[in-house]
Design an enzyme around this catalytic site. Structure first.
Site, PDB file in Angstrom:
ATOM      1  N   THR A   1       0.831  -1.212   0.000  1.00 45.74           N
ATOM      2  CA  THR A   1       0.000   0.000   0.000  1.00 45.74           C
ATOM      3  C   THR A   1       0.858   1.251   0.000  1.00 45.74           C
ATOM      4  O   THR A   1       0.547   2.228  -0.682  1.00 45.74           O
ATOM      5  CB  THR A   1      -0.964  -0.003   1.201  1.00 45.74           C
ATOM      6  OG1 THR A   1      -1.789  -1.173   1.131  1.00 45.74           O
ATOM      7  CG2 THR A   1      -1.846   1.230   1.217  1.00 45.74           C
ATOM      8  N   CYS A   2       1.947   1.220   0.734  1.00 47.82           N
ATOM      9  CA  CYS A   2       2.840   2.376   0.829  1.00 47.82           C
ATOM     10  C   CYS A   2       3.453   2.718  -0.524  1.00 47.82           C
ATOM     11  O   CYS A   2       3.549   3.885  -0.903  1.00 47.82           O
ATOM     12  CB  CYS A   2       3.926   2.112   1.859  1.00 47.82           C
ATOM     13  SG  CYS A   2       3.287   1.638   3.483  1.00 47.82           S
ATOM     14  N   SER A   3       3.862   1.669  -1.279  1.00 42.61           N
ATOM     15  CA  SER A   3       4.532   1.866  -2.568  1.00 42.61           C
ATOM     16  C   SER A   3       3.572   2.034  -3.740  1.00 42.61           C
ATOM     17  O   SER A   3       3.930   2.647  -4.740  1.00 42.61           O
ATOM     18  CB  SER A   3       5.450   0.677  -2.863  1.00 42.61           C
ATOM     19  OG  SER A   3       6.538   0.660  -1.976  1.00 42.61           O
TER      20      SER A   3
END
Length: 159
Positions: A47-49
């Site tokens: 999700t972060c990337s």
């Protein structure tokens, strides 16, 4: 206790890469400025990337156009944060901050236990907006969610 709007950002040091490993304290980072700081549980995580950092990269100029500086933070070392920034084509000026030991996340009351995932103590996913070192808005995600800390949500809340 979790930091709240109206509270002053606690004094902590962070690391970043700029011609080698550099230390920056939160006073230097926040005092006299408008800053959006968003935090992710970990660099290179799905999700972060795929969503969180890319949204701030895409809308970086929208924040800067409002005179707001942007910083990304994770409980990762500065080398990982730097490599992640390069991988994600982070523009100059979007600071990739390392809270390697989780001191800042803990001082904000926004740490989380990710030992069940083999990640130790990490930062919760959040975004905050501060003016002159004082939190004006705080958007903390519920576990497993990604909505209120997105670049789009933060921009809308600043309108």
């Amino acid at each position: 206790m979790t930091i709240q709007p109206g509270d002053r950002i606690p004094e902590v040091t962070l690391k970043h890469i700029d011609d080698g490993v550099q230390t920056i304290d939160t006073r230097t980072l926040f005092d006299g400025k408008k800053v959006v700081l968003f935090a992710v549980p970990g660099a290179f995580t799905p999700t972060c990337s795929e969503q969180h950092l890319p949204g701030f990269v895409q809308h970086f100029d929208d924040f800067r156009g409002r005179g707001i500086e942007v910083a990304c933070m994770a409980v990762n070392d500065p080398f990982v944060m730097h490599a992640w920034g390069e991988d994600q084509h982070v523009p100059d000026g979007l600071m990739m901050l390392s809270d390697g030991n989780g001191d800042f996340a803990r001082a904000l009351g926004l740490e989380m236990d990710a030992t069940g995932y083999g990640m130790g103590t990490r930062s919760k996913r959040f975004a905050l907006y501060a003016e002159d070192g004082v939190v004006r808005q705080l958007h903390v995600e519920s576990p497993g969610e990604f909505r209120v800390s997105s670049a789009e949500h933060v921009l809308a809340a600043l309108a």
